[in-house]
Design a protein around this motif. Structure first.
Motif, short mmCIF file in Angstrom:
data_model
loop_
_atom_site.label_atom_id
_atom_site.label_comp_id
_atom_site.label_asym_id
_atom_site.label_seq_id
_atom_site.Cartn_x
_atom_site.Cartn_y
_atom_site.Cartn_z
N THR A 15 0.83 -1.21 0.00
CA THR A 15 0.00 0.00 0.00
C THR A 15 0.86 1.26 0.00
O THR A 15 0.60 2.22 -0.73
CB THR A 15 -0.92 0.01 1.23
N ALA A 16 1.91 1.24 0.82
CA ALA A 16 2.83 2.39 0.88
C ALA A 16 3.51 2.61 -0.46
O ALA A 16 3.69 3.75 -0.90
CB ALA A 16 3.87 2.18 1.98
N GLU A 17 3.90 1.52 -1.14
CA GLU A 17 4.54 1.64 -2.45
C GLU A 17 3.58 2.22 -3.48
O GLU A 17 3.95 3.10 -4.28
CB GLU A 17 5.05 0.27 -2.91
N ILE A 18 2.33 1.75 -3.47
CA ILE A 18 1.33 2.28 -4.41
C ILE A 18 1.11 3.77 -4.18
O ILE A 18 1.08 4.57 -5.12
CB ILE A 18 0.01 1.49 -4.27
N LEU A 19 0.97 4.14 -2.91
CA LEU A 19 0.77 5.55 -2.58
C LEU A 19 1.99 6.38 -2.97
O LEU A 19 1.86 7.53 -3.44
CB LEU A 19 0.48 5.71 -1.09
N SER A 20 3.20 5.82 -2.76
CA SER A 20 4.42 6.53 -3.12
C SER A 20 4.48 6.78 -4.62
O SER A 20 4.85 7.88 -5.06
CB SER A 20 5.63 5.72 -2.66
N ARG A 21 4.13 5.79 -5.41
CA ARG A 21 4.15 5.95 -6.86
C ARG A 21 3.10 6.96 -7.32
O ARG A 21 3.34 7.75 -8.25
CB ARG A 21 3.95 4.60 -7.56
N TYR A 22 1.95 6.93 -6.69
CA TYR A 22 0.91 7.91 -7.01
C TYR A 22 1.40 9.32 -6.68
O TYR A 22 1.24 10.26 -7.47
CB TYR A 22 -0.37 7.60 -6.25
N SER A 23 2.00 9.45 -5.50
CA SER A 23 2.52 10.75 -5.07
C SER A 23 3.62 11.24 -6.02
O SER A 23 3.68 12.42 -6.37
CB SER A 23 3.06 10.64 -3.65
N TYR A 24 4.50 10.33 -6.42
CA TYR A 24 5.60 10.66 -7.32
C TYR A 24 5.06 11.20 -8.65
O TYR A 24 5.49 12.25 -9.14
CB TYR A 24 6.43 9.40 -7.55
N LYS A 25 4.10 10.48 -9.22
CA LYS A 25 3.51 10.90 -10.50
C LYS A 25 2.81 12.25 -10.37
O LYS A 25 2.93 13.13 -11.23
CB LYS A 25 2.52 9.84 -10.98
N HIS A 26 2.10 12.44 -9.26
CA HIS A 26 1.39 13.69 -9.04
C HIS A 26 2.36 14.85 -8.83
O HIS A 26 2.16 15.95 -9.35
CB HIS A 26 0.47 13.55 -7.83
N ARG A 27 3.44 14.60 -8.10
CA ARG A 27 4.38 15.67 -7.76
C ARG A 27 5.29 16.05 -8.92
O ARG A 27 5.52 17.24 -9.17
CB ARG A 27 5.24 15.22 -6.57
N TYR A 28 5.80 15.03 -9.64
CA TYR A 28 6.80 15.30 -10.67
C TYR A 28 6.27 15.25 -12.10
O TYR A 28 6.97 15.66 -13.04
CB TYR A 28 7.96 14.31 -10.53
N GLY A 29 5.07 14.72 -12.28
CA GLY A 29 4.49 14.69 -13.62
C GLY A 29 4.97 13.55 -14.51
O GLY A 29 4.65 13.52 -15.69
N ILE A 30 5.76 12.64 -13.97
CA ILE A 30 6.25 11.48 -14.72
C ILE A 30 6.13 10.24 -13.84
O ILE A 30 6.20 10.34 -12.63
CB ILE A 30 7.72 11.65 -15.17
N PRO A 31 5.95 9.07 -14.45
CA PRO A 31 5.89 7.85 -13.64
C PRO A 31 7.26 7.48 -13.10
O PRO A 31 8.29 7.82 -13.70
CB PRO A 31 5.37 6.80 -14.63
N TYR A 32 7.29 6.78 -11.97
CA TYR A 32 8.56 6.33 -11.42
C TYR A 32 9.14 5.23 -12.28
O TYR A 32 8.43 4.32 -12.73
CB TYR A 32 8.39 5.81 -9.99
N ARG A 33 10.44 5.30 -12.53
CA ARG A 33 11.14 4.27 -13.28
C ARG A 33 12.44 3.96 -12.56
O ARG A 33 13.22 4.86 -12.27
CB ARG A 33 11.44 4.76 -14.70
N PRO A 34 12.71 2.69 -12.23
CA PRO A 34 13.93 2.34 -11.50
C PRO A 34 15.19 2.81 -12.24
O PRO A 34 15.25 2.75 -13.48
CB PRO A 34 13.88 0.81 -11.43
N ARG A 35 16.18 3.27 -11.49
CA ARG A 35 17.45 3.72 -12.07
C ARG A 35 18.54 2.75 -11.64
O ARG A 35 19.19 2.95 -10.63
CB ARG A 35 17.74 5.16 -11.65
N ILE A 36 18.69 1.69 -12.42
CA ILE A 36 19.63 0.64 -12.09
C ILE A 36 20.95 0.91 -12.78
O ILE A 36 21.04 0.89 -14.01
CB ILE A 36 19.09 -0.75 -12.51
N TYR A 37 21.99 1.20 -12.01
CA TYR A 37 23.29 1.52 -12.56
C TYR A 37 24.10 0.26 -12.81
O TYR A 37 23.99 -0.73 -12.11
CB TYR A 37 24.09 2.41 -11.59
N GLY A 38 24.96 0.33 -13.83
CA GLY A 38 25.90 -0.75 -14.08
C GLY A 38 27.08 -0.68 -13.11
O GLY A 38 27.25 0.28 -12.36
#
Length: 360
Positions: A15-38
């Motif tokens: 639930t916290a993850e879903i809310l975090s992603r919703y908040s992220y999209k609302h705040r920044y205008g883009i969906p969250y995408r993992p940033r996995i570094y090499g």
């Protein structure tokens, strides 16, 4: 009892993850995408050079995500009997942080050209993390250009001169280099646990995003005009010199614009995507950022115009994309999606110029 508690904990986490992603999209205008570094162990493949280059890439180096060929350039060993396209550039052209070699623009473009023009072209990544325009000139003024003899060269450098002059202030001159310890310190490897955690928007939002603070420290907030103009003059001078070197080898030459995320967001557009990537990008923007824009304008309006060569404005192309905010790791370096988009742009631009169908 334990099972019930575990189930409840899992539900709370989801639930916290879903809310975090919703908040992220609302705040920044883009969906969250993992940033996995090499796993970029710079100390292993960026080595000290005793000459004026100061540092170079280690020939023959191989790891899970970085390969250096016998020319000392990123990518596979050279092919024979093909026309050659070289892009001379900085860390975003090198492709830092990507977790696989096949994500880099070079591989994407090579695969596309192999489909459309089988056996005709070899794409060469001339990117060097941290190199100044003077280092690029020294690298290409001699044996390397003669060995490769490219048919097409794209120039995308100068940002490191400006960022060094911004960070060093009055101590900077055209012989300045990023210290090799600074380059070694750029290691962006992530542990298996971090990789797993980076899939969580909740974790990402809590870890902090301070790329520019880590990169520049507490540096000047404005660019001394004298040093800014000196750095710009050095960048233009080295463009002219490398243009001469490339044209002497028979290559057609164009300039590819720098295209950081801030440059690609339209005037008045919400800067949410930048906030999502870097919490302190404004301090950087107020000092170094505008000078990079001035540099691109000088390259387009003065250098390319005087030399009669094309200016490929990647900024303009990316600014038209609705998803531009999802193409970056940190506002400067492209992620895998960004590299694919950039490769597609290069191919289309070169096709429009008629350079991909040059006589053999």
């Amino acid at each position: 009892m334990i099972g019930t508690l575990c189930s409840a904990g899992a539900m709370v986490t989801v639930t916290a993850e879903i809310l975090s992603r919703y908040s992220y999209k609302h705040r920044y205008g883009i969906p969250y995408r993992p940033r996995i570094y090499g796993d970029y162990r710079y100390r292993e493949f960026v080595v000290k050079d005793d000459g004026p280059l100061d540092s170079r890439l280690l020939r023959g180096y191989r790891s899970r995500c970085v390969s250096i060929n016998r020319w000392g350039l990123r990518g596979p060993e050279p092919l024979e009997g093909r026309k050659r396209l070289v892009v001379i550039g900085e860390s975003e052209i090198f492709g830092v942080k990507l977790s696989r070699e096949d994500m880099v623009w070079r591989r994407v473009l090579q695969d596309s050209l192999d489909r459309s023009r089988p056996g005709r072209w070899e794409v060469i990544n001339g990117g060097h993390p941290g190199y100044s325009s003077e280092q690029h000139r020294l690298l290409w003024d001699g044996e390397l250009m003669e060995s490769i003899r490219p048919d097409v060269v794209l120039l995308r450098f100068g940002g490191n001169d400006l960022s060094m002059a911004y960070a060093m202030g009055r101590r900077w001159n055209r012989e300045s280099r990023w210290p090799i310890k600074f380059l070694w310190g750029m290691n962006s490897a992530q542990s298996p646990l971090q990789i797993a955690m980076m899939h969580s928007c909740l974790y990402y939002q809590g870890k902090g995003r301070d790329f520019y603070r880590r990169a520049f420290g507490d540096v000047l907030k404005t660019f001394p005009e004298e040093k800014r103009n000196e750095a710009l003059a050095v960048v233009m001078d080295n463009h002219r010199k490398i243009l001469k070197i490339a044209e002497a080898s028979g290559a057609k030459v164009a300039v590819l614009s720098a295209a950081g995320l801030e440059q690609c967001l339209r005037d008045g557009e919400d800067k949410g995507p930048l906030d999502a990537l870097n919490e302190n990008w404004r301090a950087f923007s107020e000092g170094y950022g505008p000078t990079l824009d001035i540099c691109q304008d000088l390259l387009r309006d003065d250098f390319c115009s005087d030399a009669g060569i094309p200016f490929l404005d990647l900024r303009e192309h990316l600014s038209r994309r609705e998803d531009v905010g999802t193409l970056y790791f940190d506002g400067v370096h492209w992620n895998d999606r960004g590299h694919t988009v950039v490769a597609e742009y290069m191919e289309k631009a070169l096709e429009d110029l008629g350079w991909l169908d040059l006589d053999r």
